[in-house]
Design an enzyme around this catalytic site. Structure first.
Site, short mmCIF file in Angstrom:
data_model
loop_
_atom_site.label_atom_id
_atom_site.label_comp_id
_atom_site.label_asym_id
_atom_site.label_seq_id
_atom_site.Cartn_x
_atom_site.Cartn_y
_atom_site.Cartn_z
N ARG A 1 -7.24 11.36 -5.45
CA ARG A 1 -8.59 10.71 -5.23
C ARG A 1 -9.77 11.43 -5.06
O ARG A 1 -10.88 11.18 -5.73
CB ARG A 1 -8.43 9.81 -3.92
CG ARG A 1 -9.92 9.12 -3.53
CD ARG A 1 -9.72 8.02 -2.53
NE ARG A 1 -11.28 7.59 -2.06
CZ ARG A 1 -11.15 6.44 -1.48
NH1 ARG A 1 -10.16 5.64 -0.84
NH2 ARG A 1 -12.55 6.17 -0.96
N TYR B 1 -14.86 -12.26 0.46
CA TYR B 1 -15.65 -11.20 0.18
C TYR B 1 -16.98 -11.36 -0.52
O TYR B 1 -18.00 -10.89 -0.45
CB TYR B 1 -14.79 -10.02 -0.48
CG TYR B 1 -13.63 -9.33 0.34
CD1 TYR B 1 -14.17 -8.49 1.33
CD2 TYR B 1 -12.55 -9.77 0.35
CE1 TYR B 1 -13.25 -7.91 2.28
CE2 TYR B 1 -11.32 -9.12 1.27
CZ TYR B 1 -11.88 -8.10 1.97
OH TYR B 1 -10.78 -7.79 2.89
N ASP C 1 -7.12 -2.83 -7.07
CA ASP C 1 -7.79 -3.17 -5.65
C ASP C 1 -7.96 -4.92 -5.78
O ASP C 1 -8.00 -5.31 -7.28
CB ASP C 1 -9.33 -2.95 -5.56
CG ASP C 1 -9.74 -3.01 -4.30
OD1 ASP C 1 -9.40 -2.55 -3.32
OD2 ASP C 1 -10.54 -4.33 -4.16
N ARG D 1 0.76 -1.15 -0.03
CA ARG D 1 -0.09 0.08 0.04
C ARG D 1 0.84 1.32 0.05
O ARG D 1 0.61 2.18 0.60
CB ARG D 1 -0.90 0.07 1.34
CG ARG D 1 -2.03 -1.14 0.94
CD ARG D 1 -3.19 -0.55 2.04
NE ARG D 1 -4.09 -2.00 2.36
CZ ARG D 1 -4.22 -2.36 3.35
NH1 ARG D 1 -3.98 -1.68 4.70
NH2 ARG D 1 -4.87 -3.41 3.64
N ARG E 1 -3.61 6.29 1.17
CA ARG E 1 -4.09 7.50 1.96
C ARG E 1 -3.23 8.08 2.88
O ARG E 1 -3.38 9.25 3.25
CB ARG E 1 -5.38 6.99 2.74
CG ARG E 1 -6.61 6.69 1.83
CD ARG E 1 -7.42 6.29 2.78
NE ARG E 1 -7.54 4.73 3.20
CZ ARG E 1 -8.32 4.37 4.49
NH1 ARG E 1 -9.08 5.06 4.85
NH2 ARG E 1 -7.87 3.25 4.91
#
Length: 355
Positions: free
Chosen positions: A41, A155, A78, A28, A32
């Site tokens: 973003r 998921y 992703d 990552r 963020r």
């Protein structure tokens, strides 16, 4: 792609060849914690709009390379792109993580699933790979990736994130044939996805088995490892991917490293719950290792970060075949300056170890 790599330290380490210092990248690393990522973003409007725009995906992939002397770039995407391409309706609610509008929970749901067409449903990913390779200009290698079949299934059946993904576990116990059908379709899809990334220009491939550690030893082998091995076999059999290094990372599955090495992968990611000395002994030099600093250490003072970086490097020792990384993804609250401390210390102490 004919660009000449200016920095092949990462690929050399994966081949267990000598390097001048330990290569480092961070899971990552585009995310963020970087203000420039947050700005991009916001410009995109949403996470999915960002991930599905090849130029913006390229922009955020390259952002950490402008700040830090990293030895690899990783495609910004992703892990849930495959189930989204299967029509499950992926979205990201603010503060709530991924959600699927159409989870798969019945035989009919699973029978409807097929391997997505990589150059139509997932063309935006391949376009991003192509754009990133062009913009990298051989600066560092590009890593392509996918979620593992087990993690994607978690998921898809739950419909969202979960602490234990009990719905899929229940399917494994009560309807194992149905679970295996789902996992086989996903293994075929993951293999096709990674082969397409390789053909588009990815120079290493990684499989994230984020939730493999939720399984006990026998279920891990049956429902997670079996399908990662199926993917590795497919990658090694295809001309586009057979020469590329393949990294398997299964969080919380340190007890399975030896069996994971049996898959024929090139390297294993290791989380912080196992010492690299023990990991090296478990794999007996058959694969490279990647890891394994606890991401929370990046919240500590710089001198603590330097100390813990040295501890990780000492635990592996002056041996070929180590790529420094975190034991899982970097968290949003980390100060970017702390990442620079980590990267610089890895390179400086790695050179010192080599004497």
């Amino acid at each position: 792609m004919t660009d000449v790599l200016k920095n092949d330290r990462f690929l050399r380490a994966l081949r267990r060849e000598a390097t001048d210092t330990t290569p480092v990248w961070v899971m990552r690393q585009a995310g963020r914690y970087l203000p420039e990522y947050r700005a991009t973003r916001a410009r995109a409007g949403s996470f999915m709009a960002l991930a599905q725009n090849p130029e913006l995906a390229c922009e955020v992939t390259l952002q950490p390379l402008e700040r830090f002397e990293l030895d690899a770039a990783i495609l910004f995407s992703d892990i849930l792109t495959i189930p989204d391409a299967m029509g499950l309706g992926l979205s990201f609610a603010t503060g709530e993580g991924p959600q699927f509008a159409h989870p798969v929970r019945t035989k009919a749901d699973i029978e409807k699933l097929g391997v997505p067409d990589m150059e139509s449903e997932l063309r935006y990913v391949m376009d991003a790979v192509r754009v990133i390779r062009k913009e990298l200009r051989g600066r560092v290698p590009l890593i392509g990736f996918s979620g593992s079949p087990w993690t994607l299934a978690c998921y898809m059946v739950e419909g969202q994130g979960s602490r234990d993904f009990a719905r899929l576990k229940a399917m494994c116990w009560s309807e194992p044939a149905l679970a295996h059908r789902l996992l086989d379709t996903l293994a075929q899809s993951v293999a096709a996805y990674l082969i397409a990334q390789a053909a588009a220009g990815a120079q290493a491939l990684m499989i994230f088995d984020t939730w493999g550690g939720l399984l006990g030893p026998a279920p891990f082998r049956e429902f997670s490892l079996r399908y990662m091995a199926q993917v590795v076999d497919a990658l090694k059999a295809h001309p586009a991917s057979r020469e590329l290094p393949v990294i398997l990372f299964s969080k919380g599955a340190g007890q399975h490293l030896s069996r994971m090495a049996d898959t024929g992968c090139t390297a294993l990611g290791v989380d912080w719950t196992i010492d690299l000395t023990d990991a090296r002994q478990a794999v007996e030099g058959r694969v490279a290792l990647q890891g394994n600093l606890d991401p929370a250490i990046l919240l500590a003072d710089p001198e603590v970060i330097r100390r813990e970086v040295r501890r990780v490097l000492d635990s592996y020792g002056n041996h070929p075949g180590h790529v420094f990384n975190l034991g899982h993804g970097i968290t949003p609250e980390v100060n970017p300056e702390h990442v620079k401390v980590l990267v610089d210390e890895v390179h400086a102490y790695g050179r010192q170890l080599r004497g």
